[in-house]
Design a protein around this motif. Structure first.
Motif, PDB file in Angstrom:
ATOM      1  N   UNK A  57       0.836  -1.197   0.000  1.00 42.98           N
ATOM      2  CA  UNK A  57       0.000   0.000   0.000  1.00 42.98           C
ATOM      3  C   UNK A  57       0.875   1.253   0.000  1.00 42.98           C
ATOM      4  N   UNK A  58       1.971   1.210   0.761  1.00 41.89           N
ATOM      5  CA  UNK A  58       2.888   2.363   0.738  1.00 41.89           C
ATOM      6  C   UNK A  58       3.376   2.623  -0.692  1.00 41.89           C
ATOM      7  N   UNK A  59       3.812   1.551  -1.357  1.00 44.94           N
ATOM      8  CA  UNK A  59       4.327   1.707  -2.722  1.00 44.94           C
ATOM      9  C   UNK A  59       3.226   2.197  -3.659  1.00 44.94           C
ATOM     10  N   UNK A  60       2.014   1.672  -3.458  1.00 48.77           N
ATOM     11  CA  UNK A  60       0.899   2.071  -4.318  1.00 48.77           C
ATOM     12  C   UNK A  60       0.575   3.547  -4.121  1.00 48.77           C
ATOM     13  N   UNK A  61       0.533   3.973  -2.859  1.00 45.39           N
ATOM     14  CA  UNK A  61       0.233   5.388  -2.592  1.00 45.39           C
ATOM     15  C   UNK A  61       1.287   6.268  -3.254  1.00 45.39           C
ATOM     16  N   UNK A  62       2.574   5.898  -3.059  1.00 43.86           N
ATOM     17  CA  UNK A  62       3.660   6.687  -3.648  1.00 43.86           C
ATOM     18  C   UNK A  62       3.513   6.809  -5.155  1.00 43.86           C
ATOM     19  N   UNK A  63       3.332   5.660  -5.812  1.00 43.59           N
ATOM     20  CA  UNK A  63       3.318   5.733  -7.276  1.00 43.59           C
ATOM     21  C   UNK A  63       2.010   6.331  -7.783  1.00 43.59           C
ATOM     22  N   UNK A  64       0.921   6.110  -7.034  1.00 46.60           N
ATOM     23  CA  UNK A  64      -0.357   6.701  -7.445  1.00 46.60           C
ATOM     24  C   UNK A  64      -0.307   8.219  -7.351  1.00 46.60           C
ATOM     25  N   UNK A  65       0.157   8.709  -6.210  1.00 52.47           N
ATOM     26  CA  UNK A  65       0.230  10.161  -6.013  1.00 52.47           C
ATOM     27  C   UNK A  65       1.217  10.768  -7.006  1.00 52.47           C
ATOM     28  N   UNK A  66       2.408  10.135  -7.110  1.00 51.56           N
ATOM     29  CA  UNK A  66       3.408  10.638  -8.055  1.00 51.56           C
ATOM     30  C   UNK A  66       2.880  10.613  -9.480  1.00 51.56           C
ATOM     31  N   UNK A  67       2.228   9.510  -9.840  1.00 50.53           N
ATOM     32  CA  UNK A  67       1.692   9.374 -11.191  1.00 50.53           C
ATOM     33  C   UNK A  67       0.618  10.411 -11.480  1.00 50.53           C
ATOM     34  N   UNK A  68      -0.288  10.609 -10.513  1.00 49.21           N
ATOM     35  CA  UNK A  68      -1.350  11.595 -10.708  1.00 49.21           C
ATOM     36  C   UNK A  68      -0.780  13.002 -10.832  1.00 49.21           C
ATOM     37  N   UNK A  69       0.209  13.301  -9.962  1.00 45.85           N
ATOM     38  CA  UNK A  69       0.833  14.620 -10.049  1.00 45.85           C
ATOM     39  C   UNK A  69       1.514  14.788 -11.405  1.00 45.85           C
ATOM     40  N   UNK A  70       2.123  13.709 -11.894  1.00 45.48           N
ATOM     41  CA  UNK A  70       2.768  13.760 -13.199  1.00 45.48           C
ATOM     42  C   UNK A  70       1.760  14.012 -14.309  1.00 45.48           C
ATOM     43  N   UNK A  71       0.590  13.366 -14.201  1.00 42.88           N
ATOM     44  CA  UNK A  71      -0.453  13.573 -15.215  1.00 42.88           C
ATOM     45  C   UNK A  71      -0.927  15.028 -15.180  1.00 42.88           C
ATOM     46  N   UNK A  72      -1.158  15.535 -13.952  1.00 45.59           N
ATOM     47  CA  UNK A  72      -1.577  16.935 -13.825  1.00 45.59           C
ATOM     48  C   UNK A  72      -0.491  17.847 -14.388  1.00 45.59           C
TER      49      UNK A  72
END
Lengths: 233, 412
Positions: free
Chosen positions: B341-356
């Motif tokens: 879950x830690x890894x998922x949160x990191x990559x999800x947040x990072x990925x979303x910020x990257x998309x934005x």
């Protein structure tokens, strides 16, 4: 309640194979009854830590049988072992082993959380355990904000919070000054008087003398097992 | 222990080392963002080429004299007897001959073009249009040039050689500023022309400003400025873009006959199909997109290796913590779930910020190109970053969680 908290039968722990192999435990058998306060003594390399790791279900043995509170540990898989560790044993380590950058309260709550106890009850029991060890006013402090003696008392509170059958302490005073050592040993006396089984591994004579029974080890064997004078088993 | 609780543990785990958490997130963000933006830039540049292709009209063909030097001073239809060359200039009669329903069914219309160079003056304002042409009204449709204000000149204006003109936006601004140019008179090369219309803004195509134009009836331009020199070119409009090739064949047949060029001989004119030129540049900008995509993919890969490294270090650093957790009763699956879950949160947040970040970044002009986002690149970049984050976050964690607690505890 079963007759024995600890029942180790012919435990062997062997490192390496063939001529180079070393026996950390060489056919050790040991029985401890509920409510006992036992010190295990010996020089380094005597096998006392290995024995403690096996009693704590942290390590497996090469051969032999081990029953903890009537349950055969030596036949269990890793997953059941973690449950046993959580419910039956409270650990106290020389280096405290608190989770860094996490408050005292959260550290004490952690084993309860792993048992699936709800947040409200968890908080209540953790608070109570911290009160027992005299740290009611330090609950929100992180390990680095506490002295060694205080950290070790957080560890004791964490060990007690799950109401284990057995309190297992590995050189608990090794990193403490004499005042903290004294306080901690008083705390152990209190805990034992309340009926809990306490096993302390140590190489300090003073610490061992506070227990009611002393087991001495050398070269992977028990060389003596006697009641301490002036104490009632 | 329920999922919600594990998620809380994961958030606590992440908040413990905020710097590491934000660096990891940023690594993922930059990887995702660069993929989205770079691919959008490549796509934007090929879109720009496509747009100018659409603007120019894909069904117009230009005929230029290609026979080398052509002697000046010729009159309409006159044969040029230029030195050793047998090449003939393009004439108005050539243009007339191309509009032939029988021999050239694919050609809709043709317009002769006589280019001149002239400076126009209005009071103190001057302008030298990069295209100063005399032509026919059919030019406007053939060249896909529409009127914004005023009117086209008519066939009657051509017959009467009236000095009227349609100008482009750049020329109008240079001469009249913000005034309405319609009805005004300018002097070009000393000759007065009345402005009757302005063309729609075309924008620049390559090196030429498509709006720096001055169009007048061919007769008026020849009478007063150029004299009766051969045509500069003829613009031909095919019926539609599908028959452009047929129209080219018809032009070739008609002009070869008229210019006396035998089969296998060298033509004294050249055909330019703007669509085919632009198709070439469109395909080269596709290569550009692929190159940018490759660069972006490498940056995502490097970002991924960065994530992997941080995750590995994190887990190694926390092996002891894993040991403690196991010693106080944490089952392997809960430890695994926490790290996953830690890894998922990191990559999800990072990925979303990257998309934005990618969407925001694509709003700006980058090296003169307006980026256009390719949706598939967004999903690809986001998906890859999450896969990398989750896999390399959970794999070392699962190794650590499988250790006997005593081994994990001994870890310093």
């Amino acid at each position: 309640m079963p007759d024995l908290v600890i029942d180790v039968r012919n435990a062997v722990k062997q490192y390496g194979v063939g001529a180079a192999s070393i026996f950390a435990l060489d056919d050790v058998s040991l029985q401890i009854s509920p409510g006992e306060y036992v010190a295990i003594m010996g020089p380094s390399g005597s096998g006392k830590s290995t024995l403690m790791n096996i009693m704590g279900a942290l390590d497996n043995m090469t051969s032999g049988k081990y029953f903890l509170d009537g349950i055969e540990i030596s036949a269990m898989d890793e997953n059941s072992l973690s449950i046993v560790r959580g419910r039956k044993i409270g650990f106290i380590f020389q280096s405290f082993n608190l989770i860094p950058r996490t408050s005292a309260l959260a550290n004490v709550e952690l084993p309860l959380a792993y048992q699936g106890i709800k947040s409200a009850e968890r908080k209540l029991r953790a608070t109570k355990a911290l009160e027992v060890v005299g740290l009611a006013d330090r609950m929100s402090h992180e390990p680095t904000e506490l002295s060694g003696g205080q950290q070790q008392r957080v560890a004791v509170a964490r060990a007690l919070a799950t109401r284990p059958a057995l309190l297992l302490a590995d050189e608990p005073t090794g990193a403490l000054d004499s005042k903290s050592t004294h306080d901690l040993l008083d705390l152990f006396d209190q805990i034992n008087e309340a009926g809990r089984t306490v096993i302390v591994i140590t190489h300090e004579h003073d610490v061992a003398m506070r227990a009611k029974r002393t087991i001495r080890m050398r070269d992977g064997k028990i060389i003596s097992d006697e009641l301490n004078s002036g104490k009632v088993a | 222990m329920n999922l919600f609780e594990i998620i809380r543990f994961a958030f606590r785990g992440l908040s413990i080392n905020k710097l590491r958490t934000s660096l990891t997130t940023m690594g993922i963000m930059i990887g995702v963002m660069s993929v989205i933006v770079l691919i959008a830039v490549g796509n934007g540049s090929s879109k720009a080429v496509q747009d100018s292709l659409d603007r120019l009209g894909t069904n117009s063909i230009q005929i230029r004299s290609g026979g080398g030097f052509v002697g000046g001073g010729g009159i309409q239809g006159a044969r040029s007897r230029g030195r050793s060359s047998t090449s003939k200039p393009l004439t108005i009669l050539d243009a007339v001959a191309l509009v032939d329903k029988v021999n050239a069914p694919s050609i809709k219309q043709a317009a002769p073009i006589a280019n001149a160079t002239a400076t126009c003056v209005n009071g103190t304002s001057t302008s030298t249009p990069s295209t100063f042409s005399g032509t026919w009204p059919s030019y406007f449709e053939a060249a896909n040039s529409r009127i914004a204000k005023g009117t086209y000149f008519t066939n009657d204006d051509v017959t009467q050689a009236r000095r009227v003109a349609v100008i482009g936006n750049t020329t109008a601004t240079e001469l009249f500023g913000s005034e309405n140019p319609i009805g005004q008179v300018v002097r070009c090369g000393g000759i007065p022309f009345t402005i009757i219309g302005t063309t729609e803004v075309k924008g620049s195509t390559g090196f030429q400003d498509g709006d720096s134009i001055f169009l007048a009836p061919i007769t008026a331009v020849q009478n007063s400025i150029t004299g009766f020199v051969p045509l500069s070119s003829i613009i031909v409009e095919a019926k539609n873009s599908k028959v452009t090739d047929l129209a080219q064949a018809e032009i070739t047949t008609i002009l070869n006959t008229r210019h006396g060029i035998k089969a296998g001989g060298t033509a004294d004119y050249q055909l330019f199909n703007q669509a085919s030129l632009l198709t070439t540049s469109a395909s080269s900008s596709k290569v550009f997109t692929v190159l940018l995509g490759a660069v972006a993919a490498i940056s995502l890969l490097v970002g991924g290796i960065g994530i992997t490294n941080i995750m590995l270090v994190t887990v190694v650093e926390r092996t002891r913590e894993i040991g403690i957790r196991k010693a106080i009763g944490a089952p392997k699956r809960i430890i695994l779930a926490q790290f996953l879950i830690e890894a998922t949160i990191l990559s999800l947040v990072g990925g979303l910020m990257g998309v934005i970040g990618g969407f925001v970044g694509s709003h700006f002009m980058i090296v003169g190109v307006q980026p256009v986002i390719v949706p598939s690149s967004v999903f690809l970049a986001f998906g890859v970053s999450i896969l990398i984050g989750v896999f390399f976050g959970s794999y070392p964690a699962s190794r650590a969680a499988s250790l006997r607690p005593i081994e994990a505890l001994r870890h310093e």
